[in-house]
Design an enzyme around this catalytic site. Sequence first.
Site, PDB file in Angstrom:
ATOM      1  N   ALA A 299       1.334   8.938   4.421  1.00 23.12           N
ATOM      2  CA  ALA A 299       2.597   9.150   5.105  1.00 23.12           C
ATOM      3  C   ALA A 299       3.732   8.312   4.550  1.00 23.12           C
ATOM      4  O   ALA A 299       4.869   8.481   4.949  1.00 23.12           O
ATOM      5  CB  ALA A 299       2.416   8.877   6.583  1.00 23.12           C
ATOM      6  N   GLY A 300       3.454   7.420   3.635  1.00 26.68           N
ATOM      7  CA  GLY A 300       4.558   6.640   3.096  1.00 26.68           C
ATOM      8  C   GLY A 300       4.108   5.341   2.461  1.00 26.68           C
ATOM      9  O   GLY A 300       2.932   5.100   2.259  1.00 26.68           O
TER      10      GLY A 300
ATOM     11  N   GLY B  51       0.261   5.242   1.290  1.00 29.99           N
ATOM     12  CA  GLY B  51      -0.692   6.114   1.969  1.00 29.99           C
ATOM     13  C   GLY B  51      -0.122   7.497   2.086  1.00 29.99           C
ATOM     14  O   GLY B  51       0.912   7.820   1.522  1.00 29.99           O
TER      15      GLY B  51
ATOM     16  N   VAL C 134       3.934   1.156   2.319  1.00 34.02           N
ATOM     17  CA  VAL C 134       3.849   0.057   3.267  1.00 34.02           C
ATOM     18  C   VAL C 134       4.274  -1.242   2.590  1.00 34.02           C
ATOM     19  O   VAL C 134       3.824  -1.550   1.484  1.00 34.02           O
ATOM     20  CB  VAL C 134       2.415  -0.097   3.814  1.00 34.02           C
TER      21      VAL C 134
ATOM     22  N   ASP D 128      -6.677  11.459  10.685  1.00 36.56           N
ATOM     23  CA  ASP D 128      -6.856  10.939   9.336  1.00 36.56           C
ATOM     24  C   ASP D 128      -7.703   9.671   9.377  1.00 36.56           C
ATOM     25  O   ASP D 128      -7.320   8.632   8.873  1.00 36.56           O
ATOM     26  CB  ASP D 128      -5.492  10.692   8.693  1.00 36.56           C
TER      27      ASP D 128
ATOM     28  N   GLY E  32       0.819  -1.205   0.000  1.00 35.83           N
ATOM     29  CA  GLY E  32       0.000   0.000   0.000  1.00 35.83           C
ATOM     30  C   GLY E  32       0.847   1.246   0.000  1.00 35.83           C
ATOM     31  O   GLY E  32       2.012   1.229   0.374  1.00 35.83           O
TER      32      GLY E  32
ATOM     33  N   LYS F 192       6.174   0.296   7.478  1.00 30.56           N
ATOM     34  CA  LYS F 192       5.781   1.534   6.813  1.00 30.56           C
ATOM     35  C   LYS F 192       7.003   2.420   6.670  1.00 30.56           C
ATOM     36  O   LYS F 192       7.607   2.811   7.667  1.00 30.56           O
ATOM     37  CB  LYS F 192       4.718   2.222   7.639  1.00 30.56           C
TER      38      LYS F 192
END
Length: 978
Positions: A698-699, A696, A701, A814, A694, A715
Amino acid sequence: MTNKSSLLFLFLFPQLIFLHAYSDLDTLLNLKSSLVGPSGSGLHDWVAPQPSNPYAHCSFSGVTCDANSHVISLNITNVPLFGTLSSDIGLLDKLINLTLAANNLTGPLPSEMSKLTSLKNVNLSWNGFNGTFPSEMVLKLTELEVFDVYNNNFMGNLPGEFVKLKKLKFLKLAGNYFSGEIPEIYSEFNSLTHLALQGNSLTGRIPASLAMIPNLEELYLGYFNVYEGGIPPEFGTISTLQLLDLGMCNLTGEIPASLGNLKHLHTLFLQVNNLTGNIPPELSGLISLMSLDLSINNLSGEIPETFSELTNLTLINLFQNKFQGPLPKFIGDLPNLEVLQIWNNNFTLGLPENLGTSGRLILLDVTKNHITGTIPKNLCQGGRLKTLILMDNYFYGPIPNELGECMSLTRIRIKKNFLNGTIPSGFFKLPMLDMMELNDNFFTGELPDEITATSLGSVDLSNNWITGKIPREIGNLINLEILSLDMNKFYGEIPREVFDLKKLSKLNFSGNGLSGGIPVSIERDSHLTFIDLSRNSLDGEIPKSICGIQNLNVLNLSSNKLDGEIPGEIGLMKSLTILDLSYNDFTGRRPSVGLLKDLDDRFFAGNPKLCPPRATFCPSVSSPHNSHNKSHLSKIVILIIVLITILSLLPGILFMFRRRRLEKSKAWRLTAFQRLDFRVEDVLECLKEENIIGKGGAGTVYRGSMSNGIDVAIKRLIARGNSNSHNDRGFMAEIQTLGRIRHRNIVRLIGYVSNKDTNLLLYEYMSHGSLGEMIHGSKGAHLQWESRYRIAVEAAKGLCYLHHDCSPSIIHRDVKSNNILLDSDYEAHVADFGLAKFFHDAGASECMSSIAGSYGYIAPEYAYTLKVDQKSDVYSFGVVLLELITGRKPVGGFGDGVDIVRWVRKTTSELSQPSDVASVLAVVDSRLTGYPLTGAVNLFKIAMLCVEDESSARPTMREVVHMLTNPPKSALNHLTSL
Ligand SMILES: *[C@@H]1O[C@H](CO)[C@@H](O)[C@H](O)[C@H]1NC(C)=O
Ligand SMILES: *[C@@H]1O[C@H](CO)[C@@H](O)[C@H](O)[C@H]1NC(C)=O
Ligand SMILES: *[C@@H]1O[C@H](CO)[C@@H](O)[C@H](O)[C@H]1NC(C)=O
């Protein structure tokens, strides 16, 4: 050797006496090396003495020695320490007191502690000790009197061994992860006075046999333990009991009348359970009772008359129940009453006239009942009243002038009643008053000239009959953020001073009789986000200075007599989303710059002298050159195509580049928040493209399979734009905090790996991915009603924990379906909390807005206040609930600018025969096959509460959990197949 010669021997070699003591010095130095952990900090004066000195350790901070330089007490509190307690502790065998509280120690307790047979007092509270509890060790500690491991991470069953310690008086195992039932054997404690087991994961019935502990004074069993059944009536026989705290642990049934026998009980906490029935009149036997909390249950009936005897009562919390009837008169006569909170019940008639006469009252909240009559005049007799909340009732008559003299008041919320008369002029002089909410009443008269209540942050007087001029002294309220005077009868000019208020963000003067011009001097650094001056008689031009307000979001000037040309600069205001200039007297051509270009015609309607942008009959304005524009356009298109090509190649290049750099950099550090059986290398090994699961906000994964067979999610945080060292420290501290959070419905942060420029967070792996992927993907149909409802409850519990049970409380920032992860049993876990604030500037992903949160989930007040709080999370959670009900994505499927909330509101408002059932049927996911209609209605209603525009109208997460887990009875039946 003779006696004499042995004396001589000692004289010659005195240090031999201290042989043992000297080894205490070594022991402490060894202990230190593991206590401070690899990162150091704390215990700075624990150093080997130069020259060597066998007493030195006795003056180490926190150390106490006996006459022979043996350590008898260690007290190291709040230093902090980051390491572990090593087995060397067993060598300090004279130790009596061991206090290592409020540190950040981790790891298991060493079994060598069993050698500390003199121990009397142990306090290891507020650390991160973990593992199963070393029960055998306990058996040896026969002198133990106090044992406190509050707020650690121990697991497993409660250790039964403690009952063998005949001197044990105080046992606090609260705030850990102990599970299973409370051992029956605990009834065999014989000296215990305090037993605290709250805040674990205990189950089963509460053993009635606990009542056999002979001298028990304080018993805490609630909070997160989820028991079966109710309160054992036998507890009424614990004659020594002073405090009983069974809050929030799923208790059912009625309150046993036998509890009335507890003559020494001063505190009874039974709040947040599923208790039913009436308050037994026998509780009047609780003659020592000071604090009674029965809030948030299903209790009904009236407050028993017999309670008039409980003259020690200082706190009564009965809110969120089904109590009814009048508030008995004696409540006003209780001589010590400080707090009375009875909101959300069905109480009727008036408040007792004497309420407050005792001079002790501090907090009164009777919101949402059916209380009528006038406001008692002595509420603040003692000058202690801070909070007065009477909103949503049927009070009438004027506010007693006495309240205007109540200097202690910080909050007055009496909106939505039938009050009349003039607002006491004293209200505007109260030095500590922070909030004044008097809207939706029938107040008349004028506002006073003397206004000095400089703590006021929010004043809402809307929808009354207040008249006169708006006093310019309002400008004295330097902390004012919200000023709502709309829907009154104010006249005269708008005082210029209002626009000098530096903190003002919302200004609403709509629906009055104001005249004159809009003051021209509006500061550039104004914080205004909302200006509504509509429906007055204002004239003159729009001052250009308005266009300089950076954060203005809403500007409504409609229905006035404004004239002149509309300044084109308005269209360039970046944050403006709502502009209404209709029904004025504007002239010239309507500008079509920026925002003004797309604005619907109705926002300009009713201006007969205003020409539409492309109208031919406005000869003074020349029309733009179309051909010129076109060539510009094609250049721009080419530029965009080139840019897109470059951008699409970029990630691949960057990825290769970053990976190479990643491998080169060696200075990796692994910090674990629980036992980890793998190494940094194992983690780095997993950062391959094929492991990506994934991306997202923030970064990225990755899924990592460790050599020990455990799966983790890794992550990799995007590099933070402004990562100066100060910021980094904040970040690290945050990570430490997050690492300590343990809740069943929160994805555990198990560790992190970092070097100078990369941070990798290690989380539990959730094999079924996110709720978002699930429900909006092809598998959405498999997620039937029961699962969806369960996921809603579980996610709500996780968020509730972050908001209300973490200290400091954590705002997620979030919340979205993609951040609710499902484990192999489809149990929901909230992920990615608390980090969003560190990624504002990075602009990491298209689905994450540049501000906070993700599009479609952002609470409306964010636009006005630029602040997020728990209620912003509640809004986002409401959006997730709507996704569960409708199966639709929050944005994208509804046309431009419409999100799921607006779509649901629109769809349900257009129903020909509106009802809750019809609303649900209109929006419900067609893939749901059989579901309880009333259950769906319940969930729908909760969702709509969560997405209320006004954040104060949204429930707290605690209330959401309560509503979800206590649906109205009818919601459980009626399985409707559709
Ligand atoms: C330990 O030290 C702290 C202050 O550092 C003090 O407040 C506390 O009472 C002490 N505890 C014991 C058991 O001596
Ligand atoms: C141990 O702690 C108890 C209780 O806090 C205190 O009264 C006692 O003085 C302490 N003893 C030593 C040796 O510090
Ligand atoms: C250490 O623990 C305390 C609570 O015991 C906590 O407030 C603090 O934030 C922790 N410090 C770090 C750096 O994690």
